[in-house]
Enzyme design. Structure first.
Site, short mmCIF file in Angstrom:
data_model
loop_
_atom_site.label_atom_id
_atom_site.label_comp_id
_atom_site.label_asym_id
_atom_site.label_seq_id
_atom_site.Cartn_x
_atom_site.Cartn_y
_atom_site.Cartn_z
N CYS A 1 72.26 25.63 37.49
CA CYS A 1 72.26 26.90 37.70
C CYS A 1 72.15 27.75 36.55
CB CYS A 1 73.21 27.36 38.74
SG CYS A 1 73.76 26.43 40.12
N GLY B 1 81.47 21.21 37.33
CA GLY B 1 80.65 20.09 38.12
C GLY B 1 80.47 20.71 39.88
N GLU B 2 79.67 19.74 40.43
CA GLU B 2 79.35 20.04 41.83
C GLU B 2 80.01 18.85 42.62
OE1 GLU B 2 77.76 21.85 44.14
OE2 GLU B 2 78.48 20.31 45.35
N SER C 1 78.14 28.52 47.23
CA SER C 1 77.36 29.24 46.46
C SER C 1 76.28 29.76 46.78
CB SER C 1 77.28 28.63 45.10
OG SER C 1 78.78 28.37 44.52
N LEU C 2 75.98 31.12 47.08
CA LEU C 2 74.60 31.37 47.71
C LEU C 2 73.77 32.31 46.57
CD1 LEU C 2 73.34 31.41 50.54
CD2 LEU C 2 74.52 33.61 50.77
N GLU D 1 87.93 21.00 32.23
CA GLU D 1 89.09 22.34 32.34
C GLU D 1 89.41 22.18 33.69
OE1 GLU D 1 87.81 24.81 28.54
OE2 GLU D 1 86.65 25.37 30.47
N ASN E 1 80.39 36.45 34.76
CA ASN E 1 81.04 36.04 33.50
C ASN E 1 80.06 35.71 32.37
OD1 ASN E 1 83.82 36.89 34.16
ND2 ASN E 1 83.61 35.23 35.59
N CYS F 1 75.13 29.48 34.99
CA CYS F 1 76.44 28.68 34.82
C CYS F 1 76.39 28.04 33.38
CB CYS F 1 76.49 27.66 35.95
SG CYS F 1 77.99 26.76 35.85
N SER G 1 83.86 23.85 46.98
CA SER G 1 82.91 24.89 46.86
C SER G 1 81.42 24.05 46.14
CB SER G 1 83.04 25.74 45.39
OG SER G 1 82.13 26.39 44.96
N CYS H 1 77.22 19.24 34.68
CA CYS H 1 76.87 19.51 35.92
C CYS H 1 75.12 19.28 35.86
CB CYS H 1 77.11 20.53 36.65
SG CYS H 1 76.43 20.78 38.42
N1 SAH Z 1 79.41 23.39 41.60
C1 SAH Z 1 80.18 24.10 42.71
C2 SAH Z 1 81.56 24.35 42.07
C3 SAH Z 1 81.68 24.84 40.78
S1 SAH Z 1 81.08 26.48 40.12
C4 SAH Z 1 79.30 25.42 42.95
O1 SAH Z 1 78.52 25.86 42.30
O2 SAH Z 1 79.73 26.06 43.98
C5 SAH Z 1 82.08 27.49 40.91
C6 SAH Z 1 81.75 29.04 41.10
O3 SAH Z 1 81.46 29.81 40.10
C7 SAH Z 1 80.33 28.85 41.91
O4 SAH Z 1 80.16 29.88 42.95
C8 SAH Z 1 79.43 29.41 40.71
O5 SAH Z 1 78.28 29.77 41.25
C9 SAH Z 1 80.23 30.49 40.09
N2 SAH Z 1 79.77 30.53 38.57
C10 SAH Z 1 79.30 30.00 38.00
N3 SAH Z 1 78.77 30.55 36.66
C11 SAH Z 1 79.44 31.70 36.55
C12 SAH Z 1 79.34 32.71 35.70
N4 SAH Z 1 78.74 32.83 34.65
N5 SAH Z 1 80.01 33.90 36.40
C13 SAH Z 1 80.43 33.79 37.57
N6 SAH Z 1 80.45 32.99 38.66
C14 SAH Z 1 79.82 31.84 37.95
FE1 SF4 Z 2 77.54 25.37 37.72
FE2 SF4 Z 2 78.04 24.85 40.31
FE3 SF4 Z 2 75.43 25.20 39.61
FE4 SF4 Z 2 76.64 22.89 38.80
S1 SF4 Z 2 76.35 23.55 40.83
S2 SF4 Z 2 75.43 24.29 37.50
S3 SF4 Z 2 78.74 23.84 38.35
S4 SF4 Z 2 77.26 26.67 39.70
#
Ligand code: SAH
Ligand code: SF4
Length: 365
Positions: free
Chosen positions: A115, A164-165, A218-219, A91, A295, A118, A196, A111
């Site tokens: 996390c 994805g990362e 993404s902290l 997407e 979300n 996610c 990101s 991915c």
């Molecule tokens: N993999 C990369 C980029 C994609 S995720 C990363 O993790 O940074 C993009 C952002 O959306 C990241 O900050 C991720 O932590 C956040 N994210 C993932 N799942 C989410 C959710 N359910 N609600 C809000 N933010 C979310």
């Molecule tokens: Fe989701 Fe980014 Fe974590 Fe991968 S690295 S699982 S895309 S939040």
């Protein structure tokens, strides 16, 4: 098989032309046709000799991933679903705002980093997207949005924040970034293109050396104990190393701060104490915070922090002089909000048991 020219940045396309006995400036012309004018038909490239056009038609193609759906939210957010073959889809989200238009691009089908909060991570990993599949999202979105190369840019910013990362698909992400920055392609400034990452420390250094753009990290947690649970890659690259990598990145970055993304999970990472701990953690790192209300997606164990809690959390950061914005949740009526991007991924890594359970549920219902 024909070579897909969307897989090349300027250097790659030049090399391809050279291999085929063609001049460098021809590569530049074709690059402009493809990316600036969104052209995929060699015959329409009118300033290129007919013989070369015919040759290109035989050996090459310009093929972006096909759009399988294109939905518009009430708030103007638009979500595209792309077929990337083998039953996988990814997407891309376009977010229009008053002063800019941001395209959120995917870099992998699924991915592997898993996390906890996610939805992409919960699908497991299938494969890296090719350059053509990454840049093709921008190519297709430009077309769908009716971009006019002589007019104002509709897509002014790109964030690699979809599925994805990006740093786990480094080569292809960087080649796509180069096209975004190239004046003969999309001509975006480095400050308007953001990667990101969940914190792949050695690759943050590589990005700094090879293609520095704006960086978002993404902290999501202020200490290793909690981050180990929420962002498992933290077990490999803990916070101390991550903060040091951010500082090194800033030595060469086009912006003088790192954006820390922080998903607000009710009762998990949203206390006043967490905010205080974050201030201590990031004391030496020039940064801004972007708080993302969680979300939800089917099967997730978390809840979104109440808006009052998010406001208070932001206030603590702001009182310490740190800019903290709260991301507006947009496009959630079409599941286009952060972390809701699911696409569909044929899971090859793990959690295959889940599918069996799904089938079982259907059977017994
Ligand atoms: N993999 C990369 C980029 C994609 S995720 C990363 O993790 O940074 C993009 C952002 O959306 C990241 O900050 C991720 O932590 C956040 N994210 C993932 N799942 C989410 C959710 N359910 N609600 C809000 N933010 C979310
Ligand atoms: Fe989701 Fe980014 Fe974590 Fe991968 S690295 S699982 S895309 S939040």
């Amino acid at each position: 098989m024909k070579t897909n020219l969307l897989d090349f940045d300027a250097a790659g396309l030049t090399a391809f032309f050279a291999e085929n006995g063609e001049k460098t400036f021809r590569a530049r012309q074709v690059l402009r046709w493809m990316h600036r004018f969104g052209q995929d038909d060699f015959d329409a490239m009118t300033d290129i000799a007919k013989s070369l056009r015919e040759k290109l038609r035989e050996i090459a193609e310009i093929r972006a991933p096909a759009v399988v759906s294109d939905k518009q939210s009430d708030d103007g957010t638009r979500k595209f679903l792309f077929d990337v073959g083998g039953g996988n889809a990814v997407e891309t989200v376009f977010i229009p705002e008053d002063d800019r238009g941001t395209l959120c691009v995917s870099t992998q089908a699924g991915c592997a980093l898993d996390c906890a909060f996610c939805s992409t991570g919960k699908q497991g990993f299938n494969r890296n997207l090719t350059v053509a599949e990454i840049i093709g999202q921008l190519w297709q979105a430009n077309r769908a949005l009716g971009a006019d190369p002589s007019g104002e840019r509709i897509i002014s910013n790109v964030v690699l924040m979809g599925m994805g990362e990006p740093l786990a698909n480094f080569e292809n992400s960087v080649t796509a970034l180069r096209l975004m920055l190239d004046d003969n392609a999309y001509g975006l400034s480095r400050r308007r293109v953001t990667v990101s990452t969940s914190g792949l420390v050695p690759v943050i250094d590589r990005l700094r050396d090879e293609c520095p753009v704006a960086l978002a990290v993404s902290l999501h947690a202020p200490n290793d104990g909690l981050r180990d649970e929420l962002v498992p890659i933290n077990r490999k690259y803990p916070l101390r190393e991550l903060m040091a990598a951010c500082l090194r990145y800033l030595e060469k970055a086009p912006r003088d701060f790192v954006t820390f993304e922080y998903v607000m999970l009710d009762g998990v990472n949203d206390s006043d104490a967490c905010a205080q701990e974050l201030l201590a953690l990031t004391r030496n790192v020039p940064c801004k915070f972007n708080l993302i209300p969680f979300n939800p997606f089917p099967g997730s164990p978390f809840r979104r922090s109440p808006s009052q809690r998010i406001r208070r959390f932001a206030e603590i950061l702001m009182n310490a002089g740190i800019i903290a914005t709260t991301r507006k949740t947009r496009g959630d009526d079409i599941d286009a909000a952060c972390g809701q991007l699911a696409g569909q991924v044929q899971d090859k890594t793990r959690r295959s048991g889940r599918r069996i359970i799904d089938v079982h549920e259907v059977r017994t219902r």
